[in-house]
Structure formats: C-alpha cells, structure tokens
Design a protein around this motif. Structure first.
Motif, PDB file in Angstrom:
ATOM      1  N   LEU A 140      10.027 -10.774  -4.769  1.00  0.00           N
ATOM      2  CA  LEU A 140       8.921 -10.051  -5.390  1.00  0.00           C
ATOM      3  C   LEU A 140       8.110 -10.988  -6.277  1.00  0.00           C
ATOM      4  CD1 LEU A 140       7.873  -7.084  -5.674  1.00  0.00           C
ATOM      5  CD2 LEU A 140       9.310  -6.896  -7.698  1.00  0.00           C
ATOM      6  N   GLU A 167       0.120  -6.441   1.234  1.00  0.00           N
ATOM      7  CA  GLU A 167       0.887  -5.198   1.112  1.00  0.00           C
ATOM      8  C   GLU A 167       2.376  -5.520   1.198  1.00  0.00           C
ATOM      9  OE1 GLU A 167      -0.208  -2.803   4.474  1.00  0.00           O
ATOM     10  OE2 GLU A 167       0.333  -4.361   5.893  1.00  0.00           O
ATOM     11  N   VAL A 168       3.200  -4.567   0.769  1.00  0.00           N
ATOM     12  CA  VAL A 168       4.644  -4.712   0.935  1.00  0.00           C
ATOM     13  C   VAL A 168       4.931  -4.830   2.419  1.00  0.00           C
ATOM     14  CG1 VAL A 168       6.886  -3.602   0.609  1.00  0.00           C
ATOM     15  CG2 VAL A 168       5.124  -3.394  -1.155  1.00  0.00           C
ATOM     16  N   GLY A 172       7.111  -8.073  -1.852  1.00  0.00           N
ATOM     17  CA  GLY A 172       6.129  -7.254  -2.556  1.00  0.00           C
ATOM     18  C   GLY A 172       5.364  -8.130  -3.533  1.00  0.00           C
ATOM     19  N   GLN A 173       4.246  -7.586  -4.053  1.00  0.00           N
ATOM     20  CA  GLN A 173       3.371  -8.388  -4.901  1.00  0.00           C
ATOM     21  C   GLN A 173       3.741  -8.375  -6.375  1.00  0.00           C
ATOM     22  OE1 GLN A 173      -0.744  -7.583  -4.092  1.00  0.00           O
ATOM     23  NE2 GLN A 173      -0.568  -8.347  -2.005  1.00  0.00           N
ATOM     24  N   ASP A 207       4.996  -2.384  -6.962  1.00  0.00           N
ATOM     25  CA  ASP A 207       5.435  -2.188  -5.575  1.00  0.00           C
ATOM     26  C   ASP A 207       6.884  -1.718  -5.463  1.00  0.00           C
ATOM     27  OD1 ASP A 207       3.005  -2.929  -4.447  1.00  0.00           O
ATOM     28  OD2 ASP A 207       3.605  -5.019  -4.123  1.00  0.00           O
ATOM     29  N   HIS A 208       7.591  -1.561  -6.585  1.00  0.00           N
ATOM     30  CA  HIS A 208       9.012  -1.225  -6.517  1.00  0.00           C
ATOM     31  C   HIS A 208       9.369  -0.094  -5.560  1.00  0.00           C
ATOM     32  CE1 HIS A 208      10.468  -3.228 -10.512  1.00  0.00           C
ATOM     33  NE2 HIS A 208      10.644  -4.007  -9.476  1.00  0.00           N
ATOM     34  N   GLU A 261       8.109   1.126  -2.740  1.00  0.00           N
ATOM     35  CA  GLU A 261       8.068   0.753  -1.325  1.00  0.00           C
ATOM     36  C   GLU A 261       8.940  -0.471  -1.043  1.00  0.00           C
ATOM     37  OE1 GLU A 261       7.414   1.330   2.576  1.00  0.00           O
ATOM     38  OE2 GLU A 261       6.845   2.680   0.956  1.00  0.00           O
ATOM     39  N   TRP A 262       8.900  -1.446  -1.926  1.00  0.00           N
ATOM     40  CA  TRP A 262       9.682  -2.677  -1.761  1.00  0.00           C
ATOM     41  C   TRP A 262      11.173  -2.373  -1.743  1.00  0.00           C
ATOM     42  CZ3 TRP A 262      12.473  -5.404  -5.808  1.00  0.00           C
ATOM     43  CH2 TRP A 262      12.866  -6.702  -5.471  1.00  0.00           C
TER      44      TRP A 262
END
Length: 196
Positions: free
Chosen positions: A117, A155-156, A165-166, A170-171, A173-174
């Motif tokens: 991440l 994007e994830v 993830g970025q 994003d947690h 979805e990541w």
C-alpha cells in the motif's frame, strides 16, 4: 483456516496502514507478525499520520508508537503464507536492507500473496519483483514503479499474487481483495440484520 502473515514496518510507517491491517487480519483469524530490521519483539516503531486535505500531497503528523510482536532477525520467510508491506516514510529506508529485499523476493518466487500500500511498493521496486505486474501505489511513486517494469493503474488492483492500493482510504477494497487471495470469504452488500 488462519494464515501466518509477515508485516514489514519501520519508523514512520503510516499509522493507519499498519494499525488497520494488523488488527483486521487478526480479527478474522490470521496470525500477523510485525517486524522491523534492527528491532526486536516488544520494541516499538514510531508511526506517521498522512492526511489528505486538498493539497498537492499529504500532510504528515506524528502518530503512535506501534509495538512489534516479532523479531526480524528471527524471521524465516518460508514460515509465512503471505506478506503485507504498509506505506508511510519507512519504505524509503527499509528498501536498503538486504534482509527485507530477500524476504520480499521469497514471497514472489513462491507466488505467495503480497499486499502493498501507498509507498510500500518502493520496497517491491527495490527488490526487482514488479516486472510485468499491473499495480498501483501512492501516485508520487508511480515513476519508480513503472521504471521497475510494472503497468501502473489508478485503482486498487489484484494481479496474480499481488494486491496494491494507493493509500489508507483504499483499505476497504484493498483488504477485501487481499483477504480473498488468502481464501477468506469476503462479500460486499447489505448488512446482516441482528436477531430481534
């Protein structure tokens, strides 16, 4: 069945990016060993909070002291099923440790799940494991990820064994994509109503 997961961190790891996955993965039954080079179990790493307030990049504040629960010098990567590499400022110096790069390379050589991440992909780039992957990172790390041979997306994304993830927003979805790789049953949808 829970997995054994290695998490590599260091001073000024991003606060949410170590605390949230560490606790969430434990919550669903995984064992997570958080380690840092040159530090032992029960020692701490300082965290940094990266906040997004509409500026061109994040604002940084001092976070918490995160207690490590394992010792990097005692770690054998082959004992672990998966790897988590959080972001923050720590990756810029963690990538200079051979033991960190060797551990990362093991997970890719064995095709084990890896979640990275934010600035975490700086370590993956230094370990020379990104060639051919579709991935993302904190946008400021895009150039070095692409120089390491990946195709960067905004994007994830999961590509094979790698979930990226970025940043901490994003947690959801990541972590969902990573947990799916781990074999957890992750579903999105309506909450399950409580019994009356």
């Amino acid at each position: 069945m829970g997995k054994d997961i290695l998490m590599i961190a260091g001073d000024f790891v991003e606060d949410y990016e170590i605390m949230v996955p560490f606790q969430a993965l434990q919550m669903v039954g995984h064992e997570v060993d958080a380690v840092c080079p040159d530090k032992a179990a029960e020692e701490t790493v300082k965290t940094a909070i990266h906040d997004f307030r509409g500026d061109q990049t994040y604002m940084e504040s001092r976070g918490h002291d995160f207690v490590l629960n394992a010792t990097m010098a005692d770690v054998n990567p082959s004992d672990y099923d998966a790897l988590v590499v959080p972001g923050g400022r720590a990756p810029e110096y963690l990538r200079t440790y051979d033991e960190v790069l060797d551990a990362v390379q093991h997970f890719f050589e064995e095709d084990k799940p890896v979640a990275a991440l934010c600035h975490g992909p700086q370590i993956l780039a230094a370990a020379d494991v990104l060639d051919g992957y579709e991935m993302t990172s904190y946008p400021a790390c895009r150039a070095e990820c692409e120089a390491a041979g990946c195709s960067w997306v905004d994007e994830v994304v999961t590509d094979g064994n790698l979930v990226t993830g970025q940043a901490w927003p994003d947690h959801p979805e990541w972590l969902a994509q990573f947990m799916t790789l781990l074999g957890d049953d992750v579903s999105h949808g309506e909450p399950i109503p409580a019994d009356d």
